[in-house]
Design an enzyme around this catalytic site. Structure first.
Site, mmCIF file in Angstrom:
data_model
loop_
_atom_site.group_PDB
_atom_site.id
_atom_site.type_symbol
_atom_site.label_atom_id
_atom_site.label_comp_id
_atom_site.label_asym_id
_atom_site.label_seq_id
_atom_site.Cartn_x
_atom_site.Cartn_y
_atom_site.Cartn_z
ATOM 1 N N CYS A 140 0.841 -1.201 0.000
ATOM 2 C CA CYS A 140 0.000 0.000 0.000
ATOM 3 C C CYS A 140 0.869 1.241 0.000
ATOM 4 O O CYS A 140 2.099 1.157 0.033
ATOM 5 C CB CYS A 140 -0.927 0.004 1.212
ATOM 6 S SG CYS A 140 -0.053 0.213 2.776
ATOM 7 N N CYS A 143 3.482 1.637 2.640
ATOM 8 C CA CYS A 143 4.720 0.883 2.406
ATOM 9 C C CYS A 143 5.696 1.700 1.561
ATOM 10 O O CYS A 143 6.886 1.801 1.886
ATOM 11 C CB CYS A 143 4.415 -0.434 1.688
ATOM 12 S SG CYS A 143 3.390 -1.565 2.611
ATOM 13 N N ASP A 161 9.868 27.063 -33.247
ATOM 14 C CA ASP A 161 10.984 27.479 -34.085
ATOM 15 C C ASP A 161 10.531 27.312 -35.534
ATOM 16 O O ASP A 161 9.768 26.392 -35.833
ATOM 17 C CB ASP A 161 12.207 26.601 -33.795
ATOM 18 C CG ASP A 161 13.392 26.984 -34.656
ATOM 19 O OD1 ASP A 161 13.729 28.172 -34.691
ATOM 20 O OD2 ASP A 161 13.966 26.088 -35.293
ATOM 21 N N ASP A 205 14.082 21.653 -32.634
ATOM 22 C CA ASP A 205 14.706 20.402 -33.055
ATOM 23 C C ASP A 205 15.506 19.740 -31.935
ATOM 24 O O ASP A 205 16.054 18.669 -32.130
ATOM 25 C CB ASP A 205 15.580 20.610 -34.293
ATOM 26 C CG ASP A 205 16.740 21.559 -34.024
ATOM 27 O OD1 ASP A 205 17.014 21.852 -32.847
ATOM 28 O OD2 ASP A 205 17.373 22.007 -34.991
ATOM 29 N N ASP A 234 18.082 24.434 -30.553
ATOM 30 C CA ASP A 234 17.203 25.174 -29.646
ATOM 31 C C ASP A 234 17.310 24.702 -28.200
ATOM 32 O O ASP A 234 16.449 25.014 -27.380
ATOM 33 C CB ASP A 234 15.745 25.023 -30.108
ATOM 34 C CG ASP A 234 15.557 25.449 -31.545
ATOM 35 O OD1 ASP A 234 16.010 26.549 -31.892
ATOM 36 O OD2 ASP A 234 14.974 24.678 -32.325
#
Length: 782
Positions: free
Chosen positions: A18, A21, A444, A667, A671
């Protein structure tokens, strides 16, 4: 000791049941000196740990997990995926077996316990007279005890794990079940003993069936939960199953089939029609078409011949090829994609922070509420222990930390997997969450809105352009291609001079000019010197003459007058073309206009973003008129023109300073700084170049329509997470007070039976998982 760079490791963990844990494991790891961060994901059952090896060893981290009562499984095994799948299948099978055994005993137990009660309300069902609790109380009690013992036996793990966790003062869901059912059994054993002492009315205070049915229902819930959790990771399993297990290599001219793990770099591999490519490499012989849709999402097969790259898991459709293995194992494109998806599925979203905090204290608080409610009702009812015990057990078994722990990670797992299926790699939960808040997207221009394959469209010459015969020609002319773009010797001279100067350039515009000169069969001139002027153009020396080729900024810097061609420049820019000015020895010689082809998907992508209420901006180094013309064609809202590459970051910051959540699409290489600065960086890739570290989202196809798809997916996932969290919190906020007797206190009833409390708890986590699985039906709106 000086700190070295940190390392990250993903450790599979067994034994977590759970959210309490996972929180326990996370805290235990974080307490270790030298651990920078730790994140434990309940859905994937993995811990991602960043640590400094000189301060803490990996062994110490594993030992800390083991001491906390959980299993630190093996890391980075070659067959780890197969082992993990086998382990989880075995776990599901074991849970179902336990549930069936438990149900086989608890159903008769429930029948025996309930029929006498129903008889009091006039409901008659078949029932052995020798088991009548009023006439044979001891036989009735001993039979119930005999039926509940096997149920407790198959549910033994709730007790071993639950009480150990309680002893370590870190109780979990197992602790709640263990305490609740133990209280029911012990109270029933006490009443059985009372029956043997002659107190036959104690038969009305037996809770054996409550304990048995609670364990059975919890096992049912756990079984369904395990199956559902398996379905959330189906996308990653599909990716893992794409690569073949064997490869055919050439050894001494003989074909030999070997396990793919034994392939070495440099091996020559033979792939026949219909077979999958086993590793990444380069074709050395043959011609074929490959189906790369599983990596790129592109449905059209891609032609491959000698020199072409091939990628693991793609399908050879037609011819037989031989290729050289270049990247194997974890270095293949497929392995990189799988790693990205796995990392994303194991990450946490900020929206989960509250659930994590609550999970850390949830179980102790529930234990306290159960104890306080039980004691209060005991004294409030004048010492009615049976009533108080019902309250105590109901509070313990209705509480569900699992739903809280699964609400976020399951939705992220399904969402990132669905993204991968659509060619969208989302690198983490934070990116997934932030994407749905985006208000402005900056594209871009080159290679993003356009194809990135510019071509020469116009050559405009000034009157005093020099003749090529005035310059020394030393390069051999390339093969002439019969292409007629523009005619006239002065235009050819301008193109020849410019192409000769640009042949050292790596800029797409320069390469387009060189390609056009080669197509026209023009000889290139020997370069004496070359200098690239970033964001402005180039400067070259040919035959002792100085040549400048670039934008208006460069010409202004060097004092070159553009007055004679100003009108032509404006006309070209107005048509969406990029005018490149060419100057010889400080005098304007002409303009070479270059245009890039617009992607078919650009206009549709921008329209989709507009429908979503997102502002679209374009960033480019082009002059304002050219940029504005392109923007009009696509429907761009805001144009950021004449921006140098190093200034893109500043433009993104300006948008962010307006209080707008901003995404940058580029790309991923040129950039990179702007992608890193943006709230979300989206890199356009081919599906194989997945090493775009600065991007948060990688689009494997060069289709801009995947940008709105990524935003749509983010919105759907976050909505799903909010639904899950609402249910998980709401269930506990409403359920616990009802179990504590709130309805009985206010309106005199009803009192929640522990069996119904257990049923509600079991199906709360299943409902969260089922809701998350609805994301598998996601389809992008086009």
């Amino acid at each position: 000791m000086e700190k070295t760079s940190s390392q990250s490791v993903t450790i599979p963990i067994g034994g977590m049941t759970c959210a309490a844990c996972s929180q326990r494991v996370e805290k235990v790891i974080q307490r270790l000196e030298g651990v920078e961060s730790a994140s434990v994901n309940l859905a994937t059952e993995k811990a991602t740990v960043t640590y400094h090896p000189e301060q803490v060893r990996l062994t110490a981290i594993r030992e800390a997990i083991e001491k906390a009562g959980y299993q630190a499984l093996e890391i980075n095994k070659v067959d780890a995926a197969d082992e993990d799948r086998a382990r989880k299948q075995k776990e599901i099978k074991t849970l179902w077996t336990k549930f069936i055994v438990s149900a086989a005993f608890s159903l008769p137990l429930l029948y025996i316990a309930m029929v006498p009660m129903l008889t009091q309300y006039g409901i008659q069902l078949p029932y052995p007279s020798g088991l009548d609790p009023m006439n044979y109380p001891l036989v009735y009690a001993l039979l119930e005890l005999a039926l509940v013992i096997p149920v407790i036996g198959v549910g033994y793990r709730f007790y071993t794990v639950g009480f150990k966790a309680l002893a370590r003062l870190s109780p979990n869901m197992d602790s709640l079940i263990a305490i609740g059912t133990s209280a029911a059994v012990l109270y029933s054993l006490y009443n059985t003993w009372q029956i043997t002492q002659g107190d036959f009315m104690a038969v009305e205070s037996l809770y054996f069936e409550t304990a048995g049915v609670i364990i059975t229902l919890i096992l049912l819930g756990k079984s369904l939960e395990a199956v559902s959790k398996g379905k959330t990771s189906e996308a990653i399993k599909k990716l893992m199953g794409l690569a073949p297990k064997t490869a055919i290599i050439l050894q001494g001219g003989v074909e030999k089939e070997i396990p793919v793990e034994e392939v070495e770099i440099g091996d020559i591999i033979v792939v026949k029609p219909g077979a999958n490519i086993p590793v990444d490499g380069t074709v050395v012989e043959g011609h074929t078409s490959l189906d790369e849709s599983m990596l790129t999402g592109e449905s059209m097969p891609v032609d491959k011949q000698a020199g072409s790259p091939v990628y693991a898991a793609t399908i050879n459709t037609t011819g037989t090829i031989q290729f050289r293995a270049d990247r194997i194992g974890a270095d293949t494109a497929l392995a990189h994609i799988i790693k990205l998806v796995e990392d994303a599925q194991g990450s946490k979203a900020p929206i989960a922070a509250l659930a994590d905090k609550v999970s850390g204290v949830f179980v102790p608080v529930v234990c306290l509420i159960a104890l306080v409610a039980g004691i209060a009702w005991f004294f409030g009812t004048g010492g009615d222990l049976q009533f108080a015990l019902t309250i105590f057990i109901s509070v313990l078994v209705i509480a569900c930390p699992c739903a809280l722990g699964l609400a976020t990670p399951t939705a992220i797992m399904v969402g990132t997997g669905k993204g991968a299926e659509n060619g969208i790699l989302i690198k983490g939960g934070e990116a997934l969450e932030t994407a749905h808040q985006i208000q402005t997207i900056v594209f871009d221009k080159t290679g993003t809105i356009t194809e990135g394959k510019p071509r020469v469209t116009d050559l405009v010459t000034a009157e005093d352009v020099p003749r090529v015969t005035d310059l020394l020609i030393v390069e051999d002319a390339p093969t002439s291609v019969d292409v007629v773009l523009l005619e006239g010797s002065s235009a050819d001279d301008l193109l020849q001079i410019t192409a000769s100067a640009e042949k050292g350039s790596e800029h797409p515009l320069g390469q387009a000019i060189v390609a056009q000169a080669q197509e026209r069969g023009l000889k290139l001139l020997k370069l004496d010197s070359f200098n690239s002027l970033t964001g402005r153009g180039i400067e070259a020396q040919i035959g002792g003459r100085n040549i400048l080729a670039g934008n208006r900024t460069l010409m202004d810097e060097r004092g070159v007058s553009l007055a004679t061609l100003e009108a032509e420049s404006d006309r070209l820019a107005g048509e969406g073309k990029t005018p490149m000015y060419v100057a010889l020895d400080g005098t304007l010689a002409g303009i070479v206009a270059v245009a890039d082809v617009m992607k078919d998907s650009s206009k549709e992508a921008v329209a989709s973003l507009h429908r979503m209420g997102i502002e679209v901006a374009m960033i480019t180094g082009d002059n304002k008129k050219t940029a504005a013309a392109i923007a009009r064609q696509v429907g761009i809202d805001r144009v950021l023109a004449e921006v140098l590459p190093q200034d893109k970051v500043g433009e993104v910051k300006k948008l962010q300073s307006e209080g707008r959540k901003t995404a940058m699409v580029g790309d991923g290489i040129n950039d990179a700084p702007a992608l890193a600065q943006a709230d979300i960086g989206i890199a356009i890739g081919s599906g194989t170049d997945v090493a775009m570290e600065s991007a948060d989202i990688v689009l494997m196809r060069s289709d801009l329509r995947d940008v709105p798809t990524a935003i749509q997916l983010s919105k759907r996932v976050i909505r799903n997470i909010k639904q899950n969290l609402f249910w998980a919190f709401g269930y506990n906020v409403v359920g616990i007070p009802i179990a504590a007797g709130m309805l009985y206190l206010l309106w005199g009833g009803p009192l929640l039976n522990p069996i119904f409390a257990a049923a509600a708890m079991s199906f709360s986590s299943v409902s969260v998982l089922t809701n998350a699985l609805r994301l598998k039906r996601f389809k992008p709106t086009r």
